[in-house]
Motif scaffolding. Sequence first.
Motif, PDB file in Angstrom:
ATOM      1  N   ILE A  11       7.106-147.279   8.613  1.00  0.00           N
ATOM      2  CA  ILE A  11       8.457-147.594   8.158  1.00  0.00           C
ATOM      3  C   ILE A  11       9.444-147.043   9.187  1.00  0.00           C
ATOM      4  O   ILE A  11       9.175-146.060   9.864  1.00  0.00           O
ATOM      5  N   ALA A  12      10.555-147.706   9.329  1.00  0.00           N
ATOM      6  CA  ALA A  12      11.675-147.203  10.117  1.00  0.00           C
ATOM      7  C   ALA A  12      12.810-146.900   9.157  1.00  0.00           C
ATOM      8  O   ALA A  12      12.952-147.548   8.115  1.00  0.00           O
ATOM      9  N   TYR A  13      13.636-145.918   9.514  1.00  0.00           N
ATOM     10  CA  TYR A  13      14.769-145.576   8.662  1.00  0.00           C
ATOM     11  C   TYR A  13      15.784-144.782   9.481  1.00  0.00           C
ATOM     12  O   TYR A  13      15.486-144.289  10.579  1.00  0.00           O
TER      13      TYR A  13
ATOM     14  N   ALA B  19      20.291-140.609  13.302  1.00  0.00           N
ATOM     15  CA  ALA B  19      19.020-140.715  14.013  1.00  0.00           C
ATOM     16  C   ALA B  19      18.188-141.839  13.417  1.00  0.00           C
ATOM     17  O   ALA B  19      18.213-142.086  12.204  1.00  0.00           O
ATOM     18  N   LEU B  20      17.486-142.534  14.281  1.00  0.00           N
ATOM     19  CA  LEU B  20      16.550-143.584  13.880  1.00  0.00           C
ATOM     20  C   LEU B  20      15.142-143.026  14.001  1.00  0.00           C
ATOM     21  O   LEU B  20      14.765-142.499  15.048  1.00  0.00           O
ATOM     22  N   TYR B  21      14.374-143.111  12.933  1.00  0.00           N
ATOM     23  CA  TYR B  21      13.014-142.587  12.893  1.00  0.00           C
ATOM     24  C   TYR B  21      12.016-143.684  12.548  1.00  0.00           C
ATOM     25  O   TYR B  21      12.365-144.695  11.914  1.00  0.00           O
TER      26      TYR B  21
ATOM     27  N   ARG C  56      18.702-143.729   5.031  1.00  0.00           N
ATOM     28  CA  ARG C  56      19.139-145.086   4.687  1.00  0.00           C
ATOM     29  C   ARG C  56      18.420-146.123   5.548  1.00  0.00           C
ATOM     30  O   ARG C  56      17.636-145.789   6.427  1.00  0.00           O
ATOM     31  N   GLU C  57      18.739-147.379   5.315  1.00  0.00           N
ATOM     32  CA  GLU C  57      18.357-148.504   6.176  1.00  0.00           C
ATOM     33  C   GLU C  57      16.847-148.591   6.434  1.00  0.00           C
ATOM     34  O   GLU C  57      16.413-148.647   7.584  1.00  0.00           O
TER      35      GLU C  57
END
Length: 431
Positions: free
Chosen positions: A166-168, A181-183, A422-423
């Motif tokens: 998953i990305a978030y 930050a994008l993980y 989020r996201e």
Amino acid sequence: MKALMTTWLSAVLLMFGALAHAQDDLTIEITRGSDRATPIAIVPFAADGGELPEDVAQIISDDLQRSGYFEPLPRDAMYDRPSSGDEVRYGQWSALDVRYLVVGQVSRGNDGYRIRYELMDVSGQRRMIGENVTGGANELRAVAHFVSDQIFEAITGIRGAFSTRIAYVTAQGTGDDAQFALYVADADGHNSQQVLNSREPILSPAWSPDGRRLAYVSFETERPAIYVQDVNTGQRTRLTSFDGINGAPAWSPDGRRLAMTLSKDGQPDIYIMDVGSRNLERITNSSSIDTEPSWAPDGRSLVFTSDRSGGPQIYRYSFGGGEAERLTFTGNYNARGRISPDGETLFLIHRSNNGYQVARQDLDSGRLVVLSDSRGDESPSVAPNGTMVIFATQQGNSGVLGAVSADGRASYRLPSARGDVREPAWSPFLN
């Protein structure tokens, strides 16, 4: 408007090996179990070679439980702990109403681990799977997820998605102290790795069909721009930075095109960009706000959100021609549509008297059913096997990720120690 504006295992680990590891993972909190879950027992695996860094059987148990399809037997209820099929006394497990049983052993070698596992049908008193799986020294969790995938598919007939990612996006602080930050992480929230860090917002991460790239929106130049980044190498390219809105990127099933929302010609409309040539094609052209595109699995159409009927509703545009077709009619707010992998169901955010919630709509009958029991849901993303939907929601004053099964019977949450999260975006299958 709220929503509008084995060799294989090694290859998967190597794909993400270049990313920086974070200290804090997301944690799973089961919030609702399915009343139709199948009883299963995953016996602690025998360990040969000393204490292991991971409890393989527990990882498998957790995977299967959060799917909503299975209810694992608590360990303290197990009368016996066999480690091979030859040691199984079926009558004991039948008396516990267990339908399936998983046993196994883990042995440590010079360069990694070997897992021998067996899936047993208790009522049929037979072995369904008996397999050896190997993994490197840092791949024990990945091997466990692989085993979960095999067990899930053998029983349900549906491909398991426990080895996906998953990305978030996380957000901490406010004002001048804000940090985004994008993980990416394993589907269970573990092994989180930072892809991008910024003092400006990051929005709408979207996985490419091969699972190697992420498209997203960044405000790092103080205006929205769409970027594509290689998850493995970190190399990235800015695709758009037009005046106005540059948002909501969505990959085509063949990975050659991106649908997006641009307002460079006036109102926000849906465009498609050929990623190789950068050529743009305008798909919608109206005085309304058209946004949040998402492709059908066959690539022949896409759905998007529009207020052309007076409020946000979901429409479908077919590439064969003709006018966009309205899909949603229940209530006055339906947005962020995502079509299931089999093309039969639309998942979306629906506003009811209880707030904004994840819902599903049958595309043939039009029947809409609310799935989540939270009130501030947004950004749904569907697992590649169609069994779960991950989304952003509120838990007290914090933004967290939630997940709900496609039938609404099981759910869990993934809070973060890093602030609001989020996201979310669920990856495709990675092989």
